[in-house]
Design an enzyme around this catalytic site. Structure first.
Site, short mmCIF file in Angstrom:
data_model
loop_
_atom_site.label_atom_id
_atom_site.label_comp_id
_atom_site.label_asym_id
_atom_site.label_seq_id
_atom_site.Cartn_x
_atom_site.Cartn_y
_atom_site.Cartn_z
N ASP A 126 54.30 50.28 80.28
CA ASP A 126 54.86 49.54 79.15
C ASP A 126 54.80 50.30 77.82
O ASP A 126 54.34 49.75 76.81
CB ASP A 126 54.12 48.19 78.97
CG ASP A 126 53.87 47.45 80.28
OD1 ASP A 126 54.67 47.64 81.21
OD2 ASP A 126 52.89 46.70 80.36
N GLU B 238 61.45 40.48 81.90
CA GLU B 238 60.39 40.67 80.90
C GLU B 238 60.68 41.92 80.08
O GLU B 238 61.73 42.55 80.23
CB GLU B 238 59.03 40.80 81.60
CG GLU B 238 59.00 41.95 82.60
CD GLU B 238 57.80 41.90 83.54
OE1 GLU B 238 57.24 40.83 83.74
OE2 GLU B 238 57.44 42.97 84.07
#
Ligand code: NAG
Ligand code: NAG
Ligand code: NAG
Ligand code: NAG
Ligand code: NAG
Ligand code: NAG
Ligand code: NAG
Ligand code: NAG
Ligand code: NAG
Ligand code: NAG
Length: 526
Positions: free
Chosen positions: A59, A235
């Site tokens: 991420d 997401e």
């Protein structure tokens, strides 16, 4: 990194002018972009190799702070161990410095685990870091369990970051069902308005942050959240503005699966319209390179139209969901503002002094190391040493420099490139695949390996190979047709037809000598 003649702007971060730095930073919303080195960071990919850092991380979001590029990732170890954040900084996108434990759950009273997807922002002379914690579920939120998106603040990019408000900034499922409060991205528009995009469990919301950066603002219609969920959204939202257009990027697919991927939509407003729209796929797995590539950030080189996408991916040989590594590749825009699908390139020029992504097999005496931008491989003569990448190319062009050092004066010494290799991880005795080598006896050789043994070898006698000379070796393998080039990449020194091995890993090998390899580049032939 050399600066040109220091102007006041360039000098912000030089010793002795820190006071000036502080004054400027306190009143600016963004760190002055001109403080970056003047060298244009114009690369086709991470030319010194992906992954860019050692360890499991995911991420990656980015910032430019104090004249350096920063990456803020999730620490991708076991769920219970995701209790801290590290950051990485680099002046050149090549050499990364690790800043460990910039935020840990010890600094946030309500956070216990699952510290995820840090999003950096600079404002009010302070560095903010937005993070998810506790992996809050909808039923837990209803029961009053505390978790969600927090905000931490620091005086320096590397922290220490401390909880800014003592509670989650977004601690429930808000007015919309299903948007898990995780995976935030903070975007400050040119007009100074700040937005926070977030949401897991297939729902995305946007909210406004007020100038304090630690409280939500309301939209003109009095609401605090707007749903912006694009079709296929899972997401990891990320907002980018370029030439007046707003690009919402996000990840689709399951995070542990091979098909995790990145799509985007363009709009004229930071609020969209994005809801229910179908995105354009720009990054996905490549069966030759890696799986599960997603959850992106963006690096923009100031004053240029050069962009990179940062993301994580899972090496082909890894099955643990958390075994994710940090990478970047070039992101190209078309004339109409759309984004070209991204190609994960495989290169390594060893300019970062490391060999992340390479694994060593065989009896290594003095080891394998990176020196002078070369991968040095030493073999004691009894057994070959293989250093391999976790790739799985079929039709390919494989380039590298190969250099048997002067010390390698045994007539059996040779070094070269392995391709379409299988089972190297089972040990040298299991290796199957092809080898294009340079021999100290002054010739080129092409060997087919079966269970670690040379099954057939073809020699090319009319090319002069000398120890101490760096040769450019190229392999082109298309179906059964395999061509070898040495130095001259126009006319092959050898062409063979062989159907035994169709695809497999790439590597380098040395036998009975010391070899150096450089400028590795492997690309698919389509
Ligand atoms: C980047 O490099 C390419 C290839 O060398 C060149 O064509 C291009 O002009 C460069 N761009 C910038 C902004 O320096
Ligand atoms: C990388 O950065 C570190 C820390 O700034 C520095 O000590 C080191 O010399 C750099 N290495 C290279 C190859 O530039
Ligand atoms: C939950 O969301 C509502 C609606 O925005 C807000 O008023 C409330 O403060 C939030 N509660 C928590 C615990 O964050
Ligand atoms: C931020 O918003 C809160 C809540 O609306 C308000 O109390 C506060 O004064 C605002 N702060 C700034 C700096 O605008
Ligand atoms: C978006 O799609 C959802 C699910 O199909 C639907 O319930 C909703 O009404 C749609 N919203 C808009 C604005 O089209
Ligand atoms: C190569 O030759 C040199 C000088 O003759 C000798 O010192 C060295 O040990 C030899 N190296 C190998 C690997 O045989
Ligand atoms: C590689 O090893 C696997 C697992 O042992 C085996 O199933 C496979 O057949 C091997 N591949 C080749 C080409 O021998
Ligand atoms: C070497 O021999 C091959 C096969 O005879 C030929 O195709 C090639 O042109 C020769 N290369 C050189 C450099 O003489
Ligand atoms: C390889 O196969 C092709 C197609 O069958 C043939 O034209 C060519 O001559 C073969 N080359 C060699 C070196 O055998
Ligand atoms: C390696 O690549 C760099 C950058 O393209 C180039 O400057 C250098 O000459 C190459 N080295 C060799 C030996 O090909």
């Amino acid at each position: 990194m050399p600066f040109e003649t220091p102007t006041l702007v360039d000098a912000y971060f030089m010793d002795g002018l820190l006071l000036l730095t502080c004054i400027v930073l306190r009143y600016g919303n963004t760190v002055p972009k001109t403080s970056l080195p003047r060298q244009v960071l114009n690369y086709t990919t991470s030319e010194a190799g992906n992954p860019i850092v050692d360890g499991w991380y995911a991420d990656p979001d980015t910032a430019i702070y104090e004249g350096k590029h920063w990456i803020f990732p999730t620490s991708s170890y076991d769920y219970d161990e995701q209790t801290y954040l590290d950051a990485f900084s680099s002046p050149d996108l090549i050499n990364w410095t690790k800043h460990p434990n910039i935020l840990t759950v010890k600094d946030v009273a309500w956070a216990k685990y699952a510290v995820w997807a840090p999003a950096p922002a600079f404002r009010n002379g302070k560095y903010y870091l937005y993070f998810g914690a506790n992996d809050l579920q909808e039923d837990e939120a209803k029961r009053g369990v505390v978790g969600g998106i927090g905000v931490a603040v620091a005086d320096k990019p590397q922290g220490p970051y401390v909880d800014a408000i003592g509670k989650p900034l977004i601690g429930n499922y808000s007015t919309f069902p299903g948007a898990q409060p995780i995976d935030q991205d903070v975007f400050i528009d040119d007009d100074g308005r700040a937005y926070i995009y977030y949401g897991g469990h297939k729902h995305a919301n946007v909210a406004k942050l007020n100038k304090s950066m630690t409280e939500l603002d309301k939209f003109e219609d009095g609401t605090e959240f707007k749903e912006i969920t694009p079709f296929d959204y899972v997401e990891g939202p990320q907002m980018l503005k370029r030439q007046g257009k707003y690009y919402l990027m996000w990840s689709a697919g399951g995070w542990t699966g091979p098909d995790y991927r990145v799509s985007y939509l363009m709009a004229d407003s930071p609020l969209g319209p994005f809801l229910n729209k179908t995105g354009n796929l720009i990054l996905q797995q490549d069966s030759a390179v890696a799986r599960g590539s997603g959850h992106n950030g963006i690096i923009h080189i100031p004053n240029t139209d050069i962009y990179y996408i940062t993301y994580h991916r899972r090496p082909l040989g890894e099955t643990d969901g958390n075994h994710r590594v940090l990478c970047y590749d070039r992101l190209y825009f078309n004339e109409d503002g759309s984004i070209e699908p991204i190609k994960m390139l495989v290169k390594d020029n060893f300019a970062d002094g490391n060999m992340y992504g390479w694994k060593t097999y065989g009896k290594v005496l003095d080891g394998v190391r990176v020196t002078e931008k070369k991968l040095e491989v030493k073999s004691d003569g009894e057994e070959s040493v293989i250093v391999a990448l976790d790739t799985n190319f079929a039709d390919q062009t494989y380039d590298a420099t190969v250099h048997l050092t002067e010390g390698s004066n045994s007539t059996t010494a040779n070094a070269g490139l392995l391709f379409r290799v299988e089972n190297v991880s089972l040990g040298l005795a299991s290796v199957k695949g092809y080898y294009a080598g340079l021999s100290n006896a002054g010739r080129v050789l092409f060997t087919k390996f079966s269970d670690g043994k040379p099954e057939t070898t073809v020699f090319v006698e009319n090319v002069t190979i000398a120890a101490g000379v760096e040769h450019h070796v190229r392999v082109r393998a298309i179906g059964q047709s395999i061509s070898l080039y040495v130095d001259d990449v126009e006319s092959p020194v050898l062409r063979v037809n062989d159907t035994t091995y169709v695809h497999g890993a790439n590597g380098v090998m040395a036998l009975d000598g010391v070899a150096r390899f450089g400028n590795v580049s492997i690309s698919e032939v389509v």
